[in-house]
Design a protein around this motif. Structure first.
Motif, mmCIF file in Angstrom:
data_model
loop_
_atom_site.group_PDB
_atom_site.id
_atom_site.type_symbol
_atom_site.label_atom_id
_atom_site.label_comp_id
_atom_site.label_asym_id
_atom_site.label_seq_id
_atom_site.Cartn_x
_atom_site.Cartn_y
_atom_site.Cartn_z
ATOM 1 N N ASP A 76 -2.634 7.428 -1.814
ATOM 2 C CA ASP A 76 -3.996 7.286 -1.305
ATOM 3 C C ASP A 76 -4.244 5.822 -0.969
ATOM 4 O O ASP A 76 -4.898 5.106 -1.727
ATOM 5 C CB ASP A 76 -4.986 7.779 -2.361
ATOM 6 C CG ASP A 76 -6.408 7.812 -1.854
ATOM 7 O OD1 ASP A 76 -6.603 7.850 -0.626
ATOM 8 O OD2 ASP A 76 -7.330 7.801 -2.690
ATOM 9 N N LEU A 89 -8.492 1.794 2.558
ATOM 10 C CA LEU A 89 -8.814 1.579 3.962
ATOM 11 C C LEU A 89 -8.781 0.087 4.263
ATOM 12 O O LEU A 89 -9.497 -0.702 3.660
ATOM 13 C CB LEU A 89 -10.193 2.156 4.291
ATOM 14 C CG LEU A 89 -10.606 2.116 5.751
ATOM 15 C CD1 LEU A 89 -9.627 2.901 6.602
ATOM 16 C CD2 LEU A 89 -12.004 2.669 5.907
ATOM 17 N N LEU A 101 -3.315 5.251 9.575
ATOM 18 C CA LEU A 101 -3.052 6.377 8.680
ATOM 19 C C LEU A 101 -4.291 7.244 8.495
ATOM 20 O O LEU A 101 -4.193 8.452 8.291
ATOM 21 C CB LEU A 101 -2.587 5.873 7.304
ATOM 22 C CG LEU A 101 -1.258 5.146 7.253
ATOM 23 C CD1 LEU A 101 -1.028 4.574 5.860
ATOM 24 C CD2 LEU A 101 -0.135 6.077 7.639
ATOM 25 N N TRP A 102 -5.450 6.631 8.532
ATOM 26 C CA TRP A 102 -6.701 7.362 8.349
ATOM 27 C C TRP A 102 -7.209 7.957 9.666
ATOM 28 O O TRP A 102 -7.803 9.039 9.669
ATOM 29 C CB TRP A 102 -7.762 6.435 7.752
ATOM 30 C CG TRP A 102 -7.462 6.045 6.350
ATOM 31 C CD1 TRP A 102 -6.864 4.894 5.921
ATOM 32 C CD2 TRP A 102 -7.703 6.816 5.178
ATOM 33 N NE1 TRP A 102 -6.734 4.899 4.560
ATOM 34 C CE2 TRP A 102 -7.242 6.068 4.073
ATOM 35 C CE3 TRP A 102 -8.266 8.058 4.946
ATOM 36 C CZ2 TRP A 102 -7.338 6.524 2.772
ATOM 37 C CZ3 TRP A 102 -8.357 8.512 3.642
ATOM 38 C CH2 TRP A 102 -7.891 7.750 2.572
ATOM 39 N N ILE A 103 -7.003 7.269 10.783
ATOM 40 C CA ILE A 103 -7.566 7.721 12.062
ATOM 41 C C ILE A 103 -6.695 8.780 12.736
ATOM 42 O O ILE A 103 -7.210 9.700 13.366
ATOM 43 C CB ILE A 103 -7.768 6.507 13.000
ATOM 44 C CG1 ILE A 103 -8.897 5.643 12.449
ATOM 45 C CG2 ILE A 103 -8.079 6.943 14.413
ATOM 46 C CD1 ILE A 103 -9.153 4.397 13.251
ATOM 47 N N THR A 143 -3.875 -0.040 7.227
ATOM 48 C CA THR A 143 -3.779 1.398 6.976
ATOM 49 C C THR A 143 -4.723 2.215 7.854
ATOM 50 O O THR A 143 -4.747 3.437 7.743
ATOM 51 C CB THR A 143 -4.078 1.709 5.498
ATOM 52 O OG1 THR A 143 -5.408 1.284 5.187
ATOM 53 C CG2 THR A 143 -3.070 1.042 4.584
ATOM 54 N N LEU A 144 -5.476 1.558 8.716
ATOM 55 C CA LEU A 144 -6.418 2.268 9.580
ATOM 56 C C LEU A 144 -5.747 3.372 10.406
ATOM 57 O O LEU A 144 -6.293 4.475 10.504
ATOM 58 C CB LEU A 144 -7.156 1.267 10.484
ATOM 59 C CG LEU A 144 -8.410 1.779 11.164
ATOM 60 C CD1 LEU A 144 -9.424 2.244 10.141
ATOM 61 C CD2 LEU A 144 -8.994 0.701 12.048
ATOM 62 N N ASP A 200 0.812 -1.218 0.000
ATOM 63 C CA ASP A 200 0.000 0.000 0.000
ATOM 64 C C ASP A 200 0.845 1.268 0.000
ATOM 65 O O ASP A 200 0.365 2.333 -0.374
ATOM 66 C CB ASP A 200 -0.916 0.019 1.229
ATOM 67 C CG ASP A 200 -2.000 -1.028 1.146
ATOM 68 O OD1 ASP A 200 -2.421 -1.365 0.019
ATOM 69 O OD2 ASP A 200 -2.424 -1.528 2.203
#
Length: 137
Positions: free
Chosen positions: A102, A105, A112-114, A109-110, A97
């Motif tokens: 981009d 999810l 990175l988003w949270i 990669t959670l 990834d």
């Protein structure tokens, strides 16, 4: 002892000079595709893919040898009829990834988003507490 340290410093400092090989760049690394529509698709995809050597640049912006190889690969696969999403999926399957700016999810990669959302919430909470404290005085 000083000559050993000097020798080690010289060896370490010459590393970047040998980072790229002397072989010529890949055939399609710096050559546009004849079909403008395919080239536009390839260019858009290359801006979304991270150079694995530079790590801060897209493969479209990087001068690293690997970025040139990846540009050639993207152009070749698009010229052979693959969609940009298929090429992207293939590169993610091969390099993980991290190759894309981009990432999808997933459990890996959670964070990175949270994390950015958590920092915003914490910042708003701290600002609110600070403003409440100022009103009391």
């Amino acid at each position: 002892m000083r000559w050993l340290i000097a020798l080690l410093l010289m060896l370490v400092s010459t590393g970047p000079a040998f980072a790229d090989s002397a072989r010529p760049p890949a055939r399609l690394s710096d050559t546009q595709l004849p079909d403008p529509k395919q080239e536009a698709e390839a260019q858009k995809l290359m801006l979304e893919l991270r150079c694995l050597v530079c790590q801060g640049q897209s493969i479209a912006d990087s001068n690293a040898e690997m970025a040139g190889d990846m540009r050639a690969l993207v152009r070749r696969q698009i010229s052979e009829g693959s969609s940009p999403q298929q090429v992207r999926d293939w590169l993610i399957a091969r390099y993980g990834d991290y190759v894309t700016y981009d990432p999808p999810l997933s459990a890996a990669t959670l964070p990175l988003w949270i994390t950015p959302i958590a920092f915003i919430v914490i910042g708003l909470w701290l600002a609110r507490a600070s403003f409440k404290r100022r009103k009391r005085f």
